[in-house]
Motif scaffolding. Structure first.
Motif, short mmCIF file in Angstrom:
data_model
loop_
_atom_site.label_atom_id
_atom_site.label_comp_id
_atom_site.label_asym_id
_atom_site.label_seq_id
_atom_site.Cartn_x
_atom_site.Cartn_y
_atom_site.Cartn_z
N ALA A 161 15.25 34.81 -5.77
CA ALA A 161 15.52 33.39 -6.00
C ALA A 161 14.23 32.62 -6.20
CB ALA A 161 16.29 32.80 -4.82
N GLU A 162 13.27 32.92 -5.34
CA GLU A 162 12.06 32.09 -5.24
C GLU A 162 11.21 32.13 -6.52
OE1 GLU A 162 9.51 33.20 -1.99
OE2 GLU A 162 8.54 31.26 -1.94
N ASP A 163 11.08 33.31 -7.14
CA ASP A 163 10.13 33.45 -8.24
C ASP A 163 10.69 34.30 -9.38
OD1 ASP A 163 7.93 33.71 -9.86
OD2 ASP A 163 6.54 34.06 -8.20
N ALA A 164 10.98 33.65 -10.50
CA ALA A 164 11.55 34.35 -11.65
C ALA A 164 10.62 35.45 -12.15
CB ALA A 164 11.85 33.36 -12.78
N ALA A 165 9.32 35.23 -11.99
CA ALA A 165 8.35 36.20 -12.48
C ALA A 165 8.32 37.47 -11.62
CB ALA A 165 6.97 35.56 -12.50
N ALA B 83 18.60 28.49 7.63
CA ALA B 83 17.48 28.13 6.75
C ALA B 83 17.33 26.62 6.78
CB ALA B 83 17.72 28.61 5.33
N THR B 84 16.11 26.16 6.54
CA THR B 84 15.83 24.72 6.59
C THR B 84 16.66 23.97 5.56
OG1 THR B 84 13.98 25.01 5.05
CG2 THR B 84 13.46 24.94 7.40
N TRP B 85 16.98 24.66 4.43
CA TRP B 85 17.69 23.99 3.35
C TRP B 85 19.20 24.01 3.53
CZ3 TRP B 85 14.57 26.98 -0.92
CH2 TRP B 85 13.32 26.41 -1.03
N CYS B 86 19.63 24.59 4.61
CA CYS B 86 21.06 24.76 4.82
C CYS B 86 21.54 23.67 5.78
CB CYS B 86 21.29 26.16 5.38
SG CYS B 86 22.87 26.42 6.20
N VAL B 117 12.76 31.02 2.04
CA VAL B 117 11.78 31.72 1.23
C VAL B 117 10.41 31.50 1.88
CG1 VAL B 117 13.14 31.56 -0.88
CG2 VAL B 117 11.54 29.71 -0.32
N THR B 118 9.47 32.41 1.57
CA THR B 118 8.17 32.44 2.25
C THR B 118 7.47 31.08 2.23
OG1 THR B 118 8.08 34.50 1.01
CG2 THR B 118 6.32 34.12 2.58
N SER B 119 7.53 30.40 1.09
CA SER B 119 6.82 29.12 0.98
C SER B 119 7.41 28.05 1.90
CB SER B 119 6.85 28.63 -0.47
OG SER B 119 8.19 28.52 -0.91
N GLN B 120 8.63 28.27 2.39
CA GLN B 120 9.28 27.31 3.27
C GLN B 120 9.11 27.64 4.75
OE1 GLN B 120 10.05 24.23 1.56
NE2 GLN B 120 11.76 24.30 2.98
N ARG B 121 8.44 28.73 5.04
CA ARG B 121 8.32 29.14 6.45
C ARG B 121 7.62 28.11 7.33
NH1 ARG B 121 7.13 35.54 6.49
NH2 ARG B 121 8.99 36.15 5.31
N PRO B 122 6.56 27.46 6.84
CA PRO B 122 5.94 26.41 7.67
C PRO B 122 6.93 25.29 8.01
CG PRO B 122 4.49 27.01 5.87
CD PRO B 122 5.80 27.70 5.60
N GLY B 132 12.26 21.64 19.93
CA GLY B 132 11.85 22.12 21.25
C GLY B 132 11.96 23.61 21.42
N VAL B 133 11.98 24.36 20.32
CA VAL B 133 12.10 25.82 20.43
C VAL B 133 10.73 26.40 20.76
CG1 VAL B 133 12.62 27.96 19.19
CG2 VAL B 133 14.03 25.93 18.82
N GLY B 134 10.64 27.00 21.95
CA GLY B 134 9.36 27.59 22.34
C GLY B 134 9.43 29.10 22.41
N PHE B 135 10.66 29.66 22.22
CA PHE B 135 10.80 31.12 22.31
C PHE B 135 10.58 31.73 20.94
CE2 PHE B 135 15.00 30.97 20.37
CZ PHE B 135 15.56 29.79 20.83
N PRO B 136 10.27 33.04 20.89
CA PRO B 136 9.99 33.69 19.61
C PRO B 136 11.21 33.70 18.69
CG PRO B 136 9.39 35.12 21.45
CD PRO B 136 10.13 33.97 22.03
N THR B 137 10.99 33.42 17.42
CA THR B 137 12.06 33.52 16.44
C THR B 137 11.54 34.33 15.25
OG1 THR B 137 11.57 31.54 15.13
CG2 THR B 137 12.88 31.22 17.12
N PHE B 138 12.41 34.60 14.28
CA PHE B 138 12.09 35.53 13.22
C PHE B 138 12.33 34.96 11.84
CE2 PHE B 138 11.44 38.89 16.21
CZ PHE B 138 12.22 38.52 17.30
N ALA B 139 11.71 35.60 10.84
CA ALA B 139 11.92 35.21 9.45
C ALA B 139 12.22 36.46 8.64
CB ALA B 139 10.67 34.53 8.91
#
Lengths: 202, 195
Positions: A161-165, B83-86, B117-122, B132-139
């Motif tokens: 999704a993120e990158d078409a390339a 996800a943040t966008w959801c 997506v990776t660019s949205q992880r921050p 207030g989430v201080g426990f480990p979470t995953f991506a």
């Protein structure tokens, strides 16, 4: 009850139950709710049957607000336009509850279709009934029917999704190519992360 | 000399005579003030005190997530993919966190996995920190297809998705879509009590 009636009843129950459980349409089935009229951004009322193409028919459940749709939308426009020109029927369906998600309004659909250069209909599933009948659960979600009208591909646009390339597997494009040449897609069902369809309450 | 000024004068003399003790006292007082304000703030904000350093999301494949579940054997585990966008995911998050706070000491663990997506992880890390989430979470660090099927073949990929495991690490429930607090409690509590 006769045996035939019992079998019919069981099959009907199974179908209704599978719709309720949200189990999606399976490969080799025909498009459900195919005669339901849906309003297009150009004002026409169209059904899947009416847009069906000689080469096949592509139905994509989509919307305006979902970021995964936004990421794939350019590719949806390219594929839809290209294969409509080759004799496929193409229809993109928005089944979302616009009361809950105002960005999915008809007006924004019109703006989006224009901005993306959709040459195919972008229609409103006014009751979310078509999405329910298909068992569609997310946007975007593609259903490709061959020339005879049976489902031969269901799932994602591609694998990135993120990158078409960075796409390595062009699922939908490959499926369309196969059907265009009269073959079955080698990959029939795929999955991708997407936004849940915001069904209107019935 | 007015009485008040005399009192201040006297206090000043005491400070000079015992500066170390007074500074300790002042530090203690300052800590008490800050702690008190934080408690008030957290009470005002429904006990959600933002954490100062954003939670880092550990990259995980579906196999990694299942391994985390297995590591938590003995606890009831709820894996939630968001996800943040959801929008429904963000709406559900406070209820998931409430459940986690209330039931952690009864052996309940919440495993959050962002499918951003990776660019949205921050942005995902920042959102969790603000909650207030201080426990480990995953991506999610795997292709969609493999991640989805690796967690549950019934899952279409729609978010949010939740998987519930009993104390023996057995998957007992899976659902797509937002769950209310009441539903979450209804699913989790019998598993806590039953074992």
């Amino acid at each position: 009850m006769t045996h035939k009636a019992r079998v019919t009843a069981l099959l009907t129950m199974a179908f209704l139950l599978s719709s309720q459980l949200g189990l999606a349409l399976t490969i080799d089935n025909r498009a459900p709710a195919a005669d339901v009229k849906m309003k297009s951004v150009d004002g026409r009322e169209l059904s899947i049957t009416e847009v069906a193409g000689a080469k096949g028919t592509l139905v994509i459940f989509s919307c305006n607000h979902c970021p995964w749709v936004k990421a794939w939308e350019g590719r949806i426009a390219e594929l839809g336009n290209a294969y409509q020109a080759k004799g496929f029927g193409v229809i993109v369906v928005n089944p979302n509850d616009t009361a809950a998600y105002p960005e999915d309004s008809f007006q924004v659909m019109q703006e989006r279709a224009k901005a993306r250069g959709f040459q195919f209909p972008y229609v409103v599933d006014a009751t979310s009934g078509v999405a329910r009948a298909f068992g569609a659960t997310r946007t975007p979600e593609a259903f490709l029917f061959d020339a005879s009208g049976v489902l031969v591909y269901h799932g994602a646009i591609d694998d990135n999704a993120e990158d078409a390339a960075k796409v390595t597997k062009h699922f939908l494009r490959d499926a369309l190519e196969a059907v265009a040449t009269g073959s079955r897609p080698t990959v029939a069902e795929t999955k991708a992360i997407g936004c849940s369809i915001k069904l209107r309450s019935s | 000399m007015p009485t008040l000024q005399r009192q201040f004068r006297a206090r000043g003399n005491v400070r000079l005579a015992d500066s170390k003790g007074v500074w300790l006292g002042r530090c203690r007082a300052a800590v008490c003030w800050v702690a008190g304000l934080m408690v008030l703030a957290s009470l005002a904000c429904g006990r959600r005190t933002p954490v100062s350093s954003p939670a880092t999301l550990t990259p995980a494949t579906s196999a990694d997530v299942i391994q985390e579940v297995e590591r938590s054997r003995g606890s009831v585990v709820l894996v939630n993919v968001w996800a943040t966008w959801c929008t429904p995911c963000r709406e559900e998050l406070p209820d998931l966190l409430r459940l986690q706070r209330e039931l952690a000491d009864r052996g309940f663990r919440l495993i959050l996995v962002s499918a951003d997506v990776t660019s949205q992880r921050p942005a995902a890390a920042a959102l969790l920190a603000s909650q207030g989430v201080g426990f480990p979470t995953f991506a999610k660090a795997e292709s969609d297809q493999d991640f989805i099927d690796g967690l549950d073949t019934r899952w279409s990929g729609a978010l949010p998705a939740s998987l519930l495991f009993d104390r023996d690490g057995r998957k007992v429930a899976f659902w797509e879509g937002k769950a209310s607090y009441e539903r979450l409690v209804g699913e989790v509590k019998p598993l806590l009590d039953g074992s």
